[in-house]
Design a protein around this motif. Structure first.
Motif, mmCIF file in Angstrom:
data_model
loop_
_atom_site.group_PDB
_atom_site.id
_atom_site.type_symbol
_atom_site.label_atom_id
_atom_site.label_comp_id
_atom_site.label_asym_id
_atom_site.label_seq_id
_atom_site.Cartn_x
_atom_site.Cartn_y
_atom_site.Cartn_z
ATOM 1 N N ILE A 1 61.451 62.209 8.487
ATOM 2 C CA ILE A 1 61.055 63.439 9.156
ATOM 3 C C ILE A 1 60.386 64.331 8.125
ATOM 4 C CG2 ILE A 1 63.223 64.696 8.739
ATOM 5 C CD1 ILE A 1 62.860 65.542 11.803
ATOM 6 N N THR A 2 59.453 65.132 8.571
ATOM 7 C CA THR A 2 58.764 65.994 7.605
ATOM 8 C C THR A 2 59.504 67.308 7.440
ATOM 9 O OG1 THR A 2 57.317 66.643 9.407
ATOM 10 C CG2 THR A 2 56.459 65.027 7.843
ATOM 11 N N LEU A 3 59.223 67.982 6.360
ATOM 12 C CA LEU A 3 59.937 69.194 5.974
ATOM 13 C C LEU A 3 59.900 70.299 7.034
ATOM 14 C CD1 LEU A 3 58.826 69.530 2.259
ATOM 15 C CD2 LEU A 3 61.175 69.317 3.070
ATOM 16 N N GLY A 4 58.757 70.439 7.675
ATOM 17 C CA GLY A 4 58.562 71.573 8.558
ATOM 18 C C GLY A 4 59.274 71.475 9.899
ATOM 19 N N LYS A 5 59.793 70.289 10.237
ATOM 20 C CA LYS A 5 60.375 70.114 11.562
ATOM 21 C C LYS A 5 61.678 70.883 11.705
ATOM 22 C CE LYS A 5 57.374 67.149 13.309
ATOM 23 N NZ LYS A 5 57.289 65.761 12.885
ATOM 24 N N LEU B 1 65.219 60.230 6.106
ATOM 25 C CA LEU B 1 64.566 60.563 4.851
ATOM 26 C C LEU B 1 63.628 61.717 5.116
ATOM 27 C CD1 LEU B 1 63.852 56.927 3.709
ATOM 28 C CD2 LEU B 1 65.534 58.516 2.739
ATOM 29 N N VAL B 2 63.503 62.606 4.156
ATOM 30 C CA VAL B 2 62.668 63.780 4.352
ATOM 31 C C VAL B 2 61.421 63.659 3.482
ATOM 32 C CG1 VAL B 2 62.546 66.283 4.128
ATOM 33 C CG2 VAL B 2 64.679 65.184 4.867
ATOM 34 N N THR B 3 60.270 63.803 4.088
ATOM 35 C CA THR B 3 59.026 63.758 3.318
ATOM 36 C C THR B 3 58.216 65.009 3.626
ATOM 37 O OG1 THR B 3 57.787 62.670 5.083
ATOM 38 C CG2 THR B 3 58.942 61.240 3.516
ATOM 39 N N ASP B 4 57.203 65.249 2.784
ATOM 40 C CA ASP B 4 56.288 66.332 3.134
ATOM 41 C C ASP B 4 55.171 65.751 4.000
ATOM 42 O OD1 ASP B 4 54.565 65.018 1.473
ATOM 43 O OD2 ASP B 4 54.649 66.503 -0.146
ATOM 44 N N ASP B 5 54.177 66.561 4.261
ATOM 45 C CA ASP B 5 53.159 66.105 5.205
ATOM 46 C C ASP B 5 52.360 64.911 4.698
ATOM 47 O OD1 ASP B 5 53.954 67.943 7.018
ATOM 48 O OD2 ASP B 5 52.550 69.496 6.299
ATOM 49 N N SER B 6 52.280 64.797 3.327
ATOM 50 C CA SER B 6 51.519 63.656 2.813
ATOM 51 C C SER B 6 52.425 62.469 2.494
ATOM 52 C CB SER B 6 50.716 64.086 1.587
ATOM 53 O OG SER B 6 51.585 64.690 0.656
ATOM 54 N N ASN C 1 55.179 58.605 -5.591
ATOM 55 C CA ASN C 1 56.346 59.105 -4.885
ATOM 56 C C ASN C 1 56.136 59.136 -3.375
ATOM 57 O OD1 ASN C 1 58.990 59.988 -4.977
ATOM 58 N ND2 ASN C 1 58.391 62.152 -4.856
ATOM 59 N N THR C 2 55.192 58.345 -2.884
ATOM 60 C CA THR C 2 54.992 58.245 -1.441
ATOM 61 C C THR C 2 55.992 57.248 -0.861
ATOM 62 O OG1 THR C 2 52.649 58.627 -1.785
ATOM 63 C CG2 THR C 2 53.299 57.718 0.353
ATOM 64 N N LEU C 3 56.644 57.647 0.202
ATOM 65 C CA LEU C 3 57.643 56.769 0.832
ATOM 66 C C LEU C 3 56.952 55.572 1.469
ATOM 67 C CD1 LEU C 3 60.631 56.424 1.749
ATOM 68 C CD2 LEU C 3 59.947 57.592 3.869
ATOM 69 N N ILE C 4 57.347 54.377 1.036
ATOM 70 C CA ILE C 4 56.716 53.212 1.664
ATOM 71 C C ILE C 4 57.718 52.264 2.297
ATOM 72 C CG2 ILE C 4 54.612 53.225 0.266
ATOM 73 C CD1 ILE C 4 55.907 51.129 -1.501
ATOM 74 N N GLY C 5 59.006 52.485 2.055
ATOM 75 C CA GLY C 5 59.952 51.562 2.695
ATOM 76 C C GLY C 5 61.368 51.924 2.320
#
Lengths: 211, 399
Positions: free
Chosen positions: B267-271, B289-294, B355-359
């Motif tokens: 889920i992204t941070l802003g949700k 897992l929390v990610t930013d928009d990118s 640091n991009t989530l890939i799996g």
């Protein structure tokens, strides 16, 4: 006993010395010839078999006969006795040297060679020191044989304590026989004891306490 | 290592004893600084091959080049003094003190007494034995201590190549292990080249940087331990290695990327938190897992935290946790599985270099690896478990 010493004392010393001289010379020759030959034979195992059987055969000739056989070649006296007794001393020394050398741990010989010892260095620094107890027991055995047999040498005119014994036999005089026999026995025991000491000295230590 | 000079090379070498070939067609190149193990069963020709290097045996055919020169051009005695030699049952001279044993080759080379004394002290230290042992005789030392001396003795004349013929075969496993460590340490710190004959695959894999497998007098495989484990040349090598090691080797080189599940629930941070709950229930999981928009990984959020802090106006960015362990896709699975299994993580997110989530790697994906290893791959191919949700749910029940 005292009477015997009074009448034969100086003679006894001379005869004993003759005995030592004959036996000692034979043994010395035996060692000089048999030890290197025994070492050499370990390099030629096939030849070794023949040489060993020849020396064994020489050993079977009755000692008196061998002494007698020397007369036509060397005449009478000390020389033929020394030659005959030398032949007798060969076998025990030769056989023990050969066995002693052959029994040296092959790993050690391999290590010695692999580290860069020449054959001579390996023999002198590794194999002979390791075989020393067995070689020495051959020398001790030979020495006792030769000392007792050298009494027979008096038969072909070499002198020695045998003179007492044979005179005693001819004259039916037991004190002469005993007076000759006892010194021979003492001589043999003493020689064995001294060689035992020598063996300890020249056998390399393998523990500090023995060093 | 690749640029290291050749120190020994065998060219079409054969050794024939009375018409029977002990070794044939041996072509091996040994480079400086390598730890080479010759391994094979008895009668494979491994010892024969080694013993030709210091001319303890002469090849019937072919040539052996030592430091750029045919070994036949060297005087055998001088050659052997430049090559260390360690044999099974140590080969120490029982009638010489430890010091005399150590300085045996220096003595042959006629070093000064002073230099030899110094060398002896230096080497006893390397053997990790006290200095007063120098005056003892071999019989006063234990088997392991004797072989320590046997090993350092081979270094006494600064030999840069050492031949060892099953040196630890007669020792108990613990002593053997210690001596293996000693030899490996000496080899690494002193940069020696070691040619080591053994029939013990564990020993070879532990020590060697280069393994030569021999059988029936022929070289079967000549490669690095890793390559041999990955690509055994034939069934003989496979047997020698054993089923277990092969499997382990396979797992050893599996990377996280090979087994991770793609598209983990995130889920992204802003949700808002309600959106997070909805997302969880959609995926049947209890954490996201929390990610930013990118898609850069920021942390995670779980149901419990949401419960505790629930308020309509909060967003994910307000309460997510960022104390998260993560791994790279190219790191080895063996390191990751350790963390997951031993430290009790339910899952580990996988990121790339930005640091991009890939799996994600979960306990379930590890279980699959174990199943694959035991029952083979085909039956368990299950594209469904690419979705991590189920696995996280399972994990949470236990936690």
């Amino acid at each position: 006993m005292i009477g015997f010493l009074n009448s034969h004392g100086s003679e006894l010393i001379i005869k004993t010395w003759e005995q030592i001289y004959i036996a000692g010379f034979s043994i010395l020759l035996g060692v000089i010839v048999a030890v290197p030959l025994g070492v050499l034979l370990t390099r030629f195992p096939k030849t070794a078999k023949y040489v060993m059987s020849i020396t064994s055969m020489l050993q079977t000739i009755p000692s008196l006969a061998l002494l007698a056989l020397m007369i036509p070649i060397f005449g009478i006296g000390k020389l033929p006795s020394i030659v005959a007794l030398f032949i007798y001393s060969l076998l025990p020394i030769l056989r023990n040297t050969y066995i002693g050398m052959a029994k040296v741990n092959r790993n050690l010989v391999d290590a010695a060679k692999g580290m860069g010892m020449t054959t001579m260095q390996s023999i002198l620094k590794v194999e002979i020191p390791m075989a020393m107890p067995i070689i020495m027991s051959g020398v001790r055995l030979s020495t006792i044989y030769v000392i007792s047999w050298s009494t027979l040498a008096s038969y072909i005119g070499a002198g020695g304590l045998g003179d007492f014994i044979f005179n005693g036999l001819n004259l039916y005089n037991p004190s002469l026989i005993i007076g000759g026999t006892i010194p021979v026995t003492i001589l043999a025991i003493l020689a064995d004891y001294l060689l035992g000491k020598l063996e300890k000295r020249i056998t390399p230590a393998t523990k500090r306490s023995e060093a | 290592m690749a640029t290291a000079k050749e120190i020994v090379s065998f060219k079409d070498v054969a050794k024939i004893y009375r018409g029977r070939a002990a070794v044939t067609d041996v072509n091996i190149t040994i480079k400086e600084g390598e730890f080479v193990c010759f391994i094979g069963t008895s009668g494979s020709g491994k010892t024969t091959t080694m013993r030709m290097i210091n001319r303890m045996l002469e090849p019937t055919k072919g040539t052996i080049i030592f430091k750029g020169k045919n070994i036949k051009k060297y005087d055998p005695v001088k050659l052997r003094r430049t090559i260390g030699y360690v044999i099974q049952n140590n080969g120490l001279m029982p009638h010489m003190t430890i010091k005399d044993n150590i300085t045996l080759v220096p003595k042959l080379l006629k070093w000064s007494q002073e230099k030899m004394d110094q060398k002896a002290r230096e080497l006893i230290k390397l053997a990790e034995l006290p200095e007063n042992y120098l005056d003892m005789f071999p019989a006063e030392l234990s088997g392991g201590q004797q072989q320590r001396i046997g090993v350092v003795r081979a270094l006494a004349a600064d030999q840069d190549i050492i031949l060892m013929d099953e040196p630890f075969g007669a020792l108990d496993p613990i002593t053997r292990d210690n001596l293996q460590d000693l030899v490996k340490h000496l080899q690494e710190t002193l940069g020696k080249t070691i040619v080591f004959v053994t029939h013990d695959m564990d020993e070879a894999l532990k020590l060697a940087t280069h393994i030569v497998i021999l059988d029936g007098g022929k070289v079967i495989q000549d490669d690095t331990p890793d390559n041999i484990l990955q690509h055994p040349a034939n069934n003989f090598v496979k047997n020698l290695l054993g089923e277990e090691r092969l499997l382990q080797a396979q797992q050893d080189t599996l990377s996280v990327g090979d087994i991770m599940s793609k598209n983990p629930a995130h889920i992204t941070l802003g949700k808002s938190l309600s959106e997070a709950i909805w997302e969880m229930s959609r995926h049947h999981v209890d954490s996201l897992l929390v990610t930013d928009d990118s898609k850069k990984l920021k942390g995670y959020i779980d149901l419990e935290t949401i419960n505790d802090h629930y308020a309509k106006d909060l967003s994910v960015s307000d309460i997510y946790a960022n104390n998260l362990i993560k791994v790279r896709a190219n790191s080895y699975l063996r390191d990751t599985s350790e963390r997951i299994l031993k430290q009790g993580y339910k899952y580990v997110p996988v990121v790339d270099s930005d640091n991009t989530l890939i799996g994600i790697v979960t306990r379930a994906s590890l279980v699959n690896v174990v199943f694959d290893a035991i029952w083979g791959k085909d039956e368990l191919e299950n594209p469904e478990d690419a979705n991590l949700p189920a696995s996280i749910t399972e994990g949470s029940e236990k936690a």
